[in-house]
Design a protein around this motif. Structure first.
Motif, PDB file in Angstrom:
ATOM      1  N   ILE A  62     -19.657 -43.592   5.418  1.00 27.33           N
ATOM      2  CA  ILE A  62     -19.920 -42.678   4.315  1.00 27.33           C
ATOM      3  C   ILE A  62     -20.885 -41.582   4.753  1.00 27.33           C
ATOM      4  CG2 ILE A  62     -20.901 -42.474   1.990  1.00 27.33           C
ATOM      5  CD1 ILE A  62     -19.920 -45.275   1.422  1.00 27.33           C
ATOM      6  N   SER A  63     -20.497 -40.336   4.484  1.00 26.20           N
ATOM      7  CA  SER A  63     -21.335 -39.180   4.816  1.00 26.20           C
ATOM      8  C   SER A  63     -21.632 -38.406   3.532  1.00 26.20           C
ATOM      9  CB  SER A  63     -20.625 -38.263   5.820  1.00 26.20           C
ATOM     10  OG  SER A  63     -20.286 -38.966   6.992  1.00 26.20           O
ATOM     11  N   ARG A  64     -22.902 -38.097   3.324  1.00 33.23           N
ATOM     12  CA  ARG A  64     -23.320 -37.340   2.147  1.00 33.23           C
ATOM     13  C   ARG A  64     -23.284 -35.844   2.440  1.00 33.23           C
ATOM     14  NH1 ARG A  64     -23.274 -41.036  -2.042  1.00 33.23           N
ATOM     15  NH2 ARG A  64     -23.924 -43.050  -1.166  1.00 33.23           N
ATOM     16  N   VAL A  65     -22.900 -35.067   1.451  1.00 34.23           N
ATOM     17  CA  VAL A  65     -22.882 -33.609   1.572  1.00 34.23           C
ATOM     18  C   VAL A  65     -23.713 -33.043   0.423  1.00 34.23           C
ATOM     19  CG1 VAL A  65     -21.455 -31.533   1.674  1.00 34.23           C
ATOM     20  CG2 VAL A  65     -20.554 -33.705   2.554  1.00 34.23           C
ATOM     21  N   GLU A  66     -24.809 -32.411   0.755  1.00 35.80           N
ATOM     22  CA  GLU A  66     -25.700 -31.865  -0.265  1.00 35.80           C
ATOM     23  C   GLU A  66     -25.048 -30.692  -0.997  1.00 35.80           C
ATOM     24  OE1 GLU A  66     -28.417 -33.329  -1.106  1.00 35.80           O
ATOM     25  OE2 GLU A  66     -28.313 -34.794   0.527  1.00 35.80           O
ATOM     26  N   ALA A  67     -25.497 -30.473  -2.234  1.00 38.13           N
ATOM     27  CA  ALA A  67     -24.927 -29.389  -3.049  1.00 38.13           C
ATOM     28  C   ALA A  67     -25.135 -28.034  -2.398  1.00 38.13           C
ATOM     29  CB  ALA A  67     -25.563 -29.417  -4.442  1.00 38.13           C
ATOM     30  N   SER A  68     -26.260 -27.855  -1.697  1.00 42.60           N
ATOM     31  CA  SER A  68     -26.538 -26.561  -1.055  1.00 42.60           C
ATOM     32  C   SER A  68     -25.503 -26.208   0.008  1.00 42.60           C
ATOM     33  CB  SER A  68     -27.937 -26.593  -0.425  1.00 42.60           C
ATOM     34  OG  SER A  68     -28.034 -27.639   0.529  1.00 42.60           O
ATOM     35  N   LYS A  69     -24.914 -27.225   0.633  1.00 41.55           N
ATOM     36  CA  LYS A  69     -23.919 -26.981   1.675  1.00 41.55           C
ATOM     37  C   LYS A  69     -22.565 -26.596   1.086  1.00 41.55           C
ATOM     38  CE  LYS A  69     -26.144 -30.101   4.973  1.00 41.55           C
ATOM     39  NZ  LYS A  69     -25.985 -31.306   5.831  1.00 41.55           N
ATOM     40  N   LEU A  70     -22.407 -26.782  -0.225  1.00 43.83           N
ATOM     41  CA  LEU A  70     -21.146 -26.426  -0.886  1.00 43.83           C
ATOM     42  C   LEU A  70     -21.282 -25.170  -1.737  1.00 43.83           C
ATOM     43  CD1 LEU A  70     -20.131 -30.024  -2.066  1.00 43.83           C
ATOM     44  CD2 LEU A  70     -19.227 -28.788  -0.093  1.00 43.83           C
ATOM     45  N   ALA A  71     -22.457 -24.532  -1.663  1.00 44.19           N
ATOM     46  CA  ALA A  71     -22.731 -23.380  -2.530  1.00 44.19           C
ATOM     47  C   ALA A  71     -21.817 -22.195  -2.238  1.00 44.19           C
ATOM     48  CB  ALA A  71     -24.198 -22.959  -2.378  1.00 44.19           C
ATOM     49  N   ASP A  72     -21.338 -22.071  -1.005  1.00 44.27           N
ATOM     50  CA  ASP A  72     -20.475 -20.935  -0.652  1.00 44.27           C
ATOM     51  C   ASP A  72     -18.987 -21.268  -0.788  1.00 44.27           C
ATOM     52  OD1 ASP A  72     -22.717 -19.437  -0.042  1.00 44.27           O
ATOM     53  OD2 ASP A  72     -22.740 -20.081   2.061  1.00 44.27           O
ATOM     54  N   SER A  73     -18.677 -22.443  -1.302  1.00 43.12           N
ATOM     55  CA  SER A  73     -17.270 -22.843  -1.438  1.00 43.12           C
ATOM     56  C   SER A  73     -16.801 -22.614  -2.869  1.00 43.12           C
ATOM     57  CB  SER A  73     -17.115 -24.325  -1.060  1.00 43.12           C
ATOM     58  OG  SER A  73     -17.744 -25.145  -2.036  1.00 43.12           O
ATOM     59  N   ALA A  74     -15.543 -22.923  -3.111  1.00 44.90           N
ATOM     60  CA  ALA A  74     -14.983 -22.793  -4.461  1.00 44.90           C
ATOM     61  C   ALA A  74     -15.673 -23.716  -5.455  1.00 44.90           C
ATOM     62  CB  ALA A  74     -13.483 -23.095  -4.423  1.00 44.90           C
ATOM     63  N   TRP A  75     -16.298 -24.757  -4.927  1.00 44.10           N
ATOM     64  CA  TRP A  75     -16.981 -25.731  -5.787  1.00 44.10           C
ATOM     65  C   TRP A  75     -18.101 -25.083  -6.600  1.00 44.10           C
ATOM     66  CZ3 TRP A  75     -15.995 -29.809  -8.233  1.00 44.10           C
ATOM     67  CH2 TRP A  75     -16.926 -30.788  -8.558  1.00 44.10           C
ATOM     68  N   ALA A  76     -18.633 -23.955  -6.105  1.00 43.16           N
ATOM     69  CA  ALA A  76     -19.702 -23.252  -6.828  1.00 43.16           C
ATOM     70  C   ALA A  76     -19.196 -22.682  -8.144  1.00 43.16           C
ATOM     71  CB  ALA A  76     -20.272 -22.140  -5.955  1.00 43.16           C
ATOM     72  N   ASN A  77     -17.887 -22.483  -8.275  1.00 49.89           N
ATOM     73  CA  ASN A  77     -17.316 -21.935  -9.511  1.00 49.89           C
ATOM     74  C   ASN A  77     -16.898 -23.008 -10.509  1.00 49.89           C
ATOM     75  OD1 ASN A  77     -17.492 -19.286  -8.440  1.00 49.89           O
ATOM     76  ND2 ASN A  77     -15.579 -19.613  -7.300  1.00 49.89           N
ATOM     77  N   PHE A  78     -17.126 -24.267 -10.149  1.00 47.35           N
ATOM     78  CA  PHE A  78     -16.738 -25.342 -11.065  1.00 47.35           C
ATOM     79  C   PHE A  78     -17.675 -25.340 -12.277  1.00 47.35           C
ATOM     80  CE2 PHE A  78     -16.567 -29.668 -12.683  1.00 47.35           C
ATOM     81  CZ  PHE A  78     -15.201 -29.944 -12.651  1.00 47.35           C
ATOM     82  N   PRO A  79     -17.134 -25.361 -13.500  1.00 44.35           N
ATOM     83  CA  PRO A  79     -17.994 -25.285 -14.692  1.00 44.35           C
ATOM     84  C   PRO A  79     -18.732 -26.596 -14.958  1.00 44.35           C
ATOM     85  CG  PRO A  79     -15.703 -25.608 -15.324  1.00 44.35           C
ATOM     86  CD  PRO A  79     -15.705 -25.423 -13.839  1.00 44.35           C
ATOM     87  N   ASP A  80     -19.888 -26.473 -15.620  1.00 44.71           N
ATOM     88  CA  ASP A  80     -20.579 -27.699 -16.020  1.00 44.71           C
ATOM     89  C   ASP A  80     -19.898 -28.263 -17.270  1.00 44.71           C
ATOM     90  OD1 ASP A  80     -21.468 -26.254 -18.246  1.00 44.71           O
ATOM     91  OD2 ASP A  80     -23.418 -25.795 -17.349  1.00 44.71           O
ATOM     92  N   GLY A  81     -20.411 -29.398 -17.768  1.00 47.06           N
ATOM     93  CA  GLY A  81     -19.758 -30.082 -18.869  1.00 47.06           C
ATOM     94  C   GLY A  81     -19.633 -29.231 -20.122  1.00 47.06           C
ATOM     95  N   ALA A  82     -20.705 -28.507 -20.476  1.00 41.54           N
ATOM     96  CA  ALA A  82     -20.685 -27.687 -21.685  1.00 41.54           C
ATOM     97  C   ALA A  82     -19.696 -26.526 -21.548  1.00 41.54           C
ATOM     98  CB  ALA A  82     -22.090 -27.159 -21.973  1.00 41.54           C
ATOM     99  N   GLU A  83     -19.693 -25.873 -20.372  1.00 32.17           N
ATOM    100  CA  GLU A  83     -18.770 -24.751 -20.150  1.00 32.17           C
ATOM    101  C   GLU A  83     -17.313 -25.211 -20.193  1.00 32.17           C
ATOM    102  OE1 GLU A  83     -21.645 -22.082 -17.197  1.00 32.17           O
ATOM    103  OE2 GLU A  83     -20.157 -23.468 -16.377  1.00 32.17           O
TER     104      GLU A  83
END
Length: 313
Positions: A62-83
């Protein structure tokens, strides 16, 4: 000079000797049931934790990937629960324009799980879990399974058997209903997947045959005596095995041990309470702990009831 006579002692309905003997028997029952079922206690304790935590005793790297490492990917456009809830509501209003649809402000939108994907490359399997709340991720690299099911007779996928055994069973349903006083003209739908399992030989090669009665699908794999599970998957499978098959086999015997564990857990609770009550110096503190336990259990009970009512899981 007068002396006060002590009031005569009243004999207990249950003599002390008999009471002590009964308590000793309960202690022995508590002890020896626990010793006999100790392997199952360890199994359900360990595998229960493994089911709750995928990283416990992992078979995968198992390898962890921090949120900061995904900030430049499409994942940054994923909406939060309220949105995302607002987007779902907007789509609902568009689909049903004559209805008034509003979100309940007292219940915050919640995701139920990570968003997971799977990728297979050769004999290696990767699983990617994306956390929609903190925007982190983790990747699991599973080792190659050394006990895979090797197909035989790949050209066979489904079999048509006449008369169809599943249709025979389906035609029997109205008769079974009538004998219980139920008359229904509703559509009969399949429930579950009954399978017929047996061993055979194909060109002198031992094979395992699994025939699905519901749709005629058949799996034919080479039989080597292996179960096809990794060690972790096998023990988790033991934890989740339930129900009683119609044949007397080891799975049915295993179900009897599940029943024994259920009875034993209740027995341990009752005998534990009796043994606690016999130690007078622990009654006060034990009573406080027991009261806290009841309050905590009731809080969790109603909390989980609310959770399932709002999520429909």
């Amino acid at each position: 000079m007068t002396t006060d006579k002590a009031p005569p002692r009243t004999k207990s309905r249950w003599p002390r000797k008999s009471r002590s003997k009964a308590l000793m028997i309960l202690r022995r029952v508590h002890l020896y049931i626990g010793l006999f079922l100790l392997p199952w206690v360890f199994l359900y304790g360990a595998t229960g934790a493994m089911l709750n935590h995928s990283g416990l005793f992992p078979e995968a790297e198992i390898s962890r990937v921090e949120a900061s490492k995904l900030a430049d990917s499409a994942w940054a456009n994923f909406p939060d629960g309220a949105e995302l809830a607002e987007q779902v509501l907007a789509a609902m209003r568009k689909a049903a324009p004559d209805s008034t649809i509003e979100v309940n402000p007292d219940q915050a939108p919640e995701f139920t799980n990570d968003i997971a994907f799977e990728l297979k490359e050769g004999g290696t399997r990767h699983a990617v879990h994306l956390n929609p709340v903190d925007k982190s991720a983790w990747v699991a690299k599973f080792p190659e399974n050394h006990e895979p099911f090797e197909p035989a007779l790949k050209e066979i996928d489904r079999l048509q058997i006449a008369p169809n055994p599943f249709e025979i069973a389906k035609q029997t349903v109205p008769t079974a209903l009538n004998h219980t006083g139920i008359e229904s003209n509703g559509k009969i739908e399949p429930l579950g997947w009954c399978k017929l399992n047996f061993l055979a030989k194909v060109d002198d090669t031992p094979v395992r045959v699994t025939y699905v009665l519901r749709d005629g699908h058949v799996d034919i794999t080479k039989y080597t005596g292996e179960d096809g599970y990794s060690p972790r998957a096998f023990f988790v499978r033991l934890h989740t095995s339930h129900g009683q098959p119609p044949h007397w086999n080891f799975r049915r015997i295993w179900s009897l041990f599940i029943d024994a564990m259920a009875i034993a857990m209740v027995t341990w609770g009752v005998t534990g309470l009796l043994m606690w009550w016999q130690i007078k110096r622990t009654r006060l503190l034990g009573g406080i702990v027991l009261s806290l336990s009841v309050v905590t259990a009731a809080t969790m009970y109603y909390g989980m009831m609310h959770f399932y009512a709002t999520t429909k899981l």
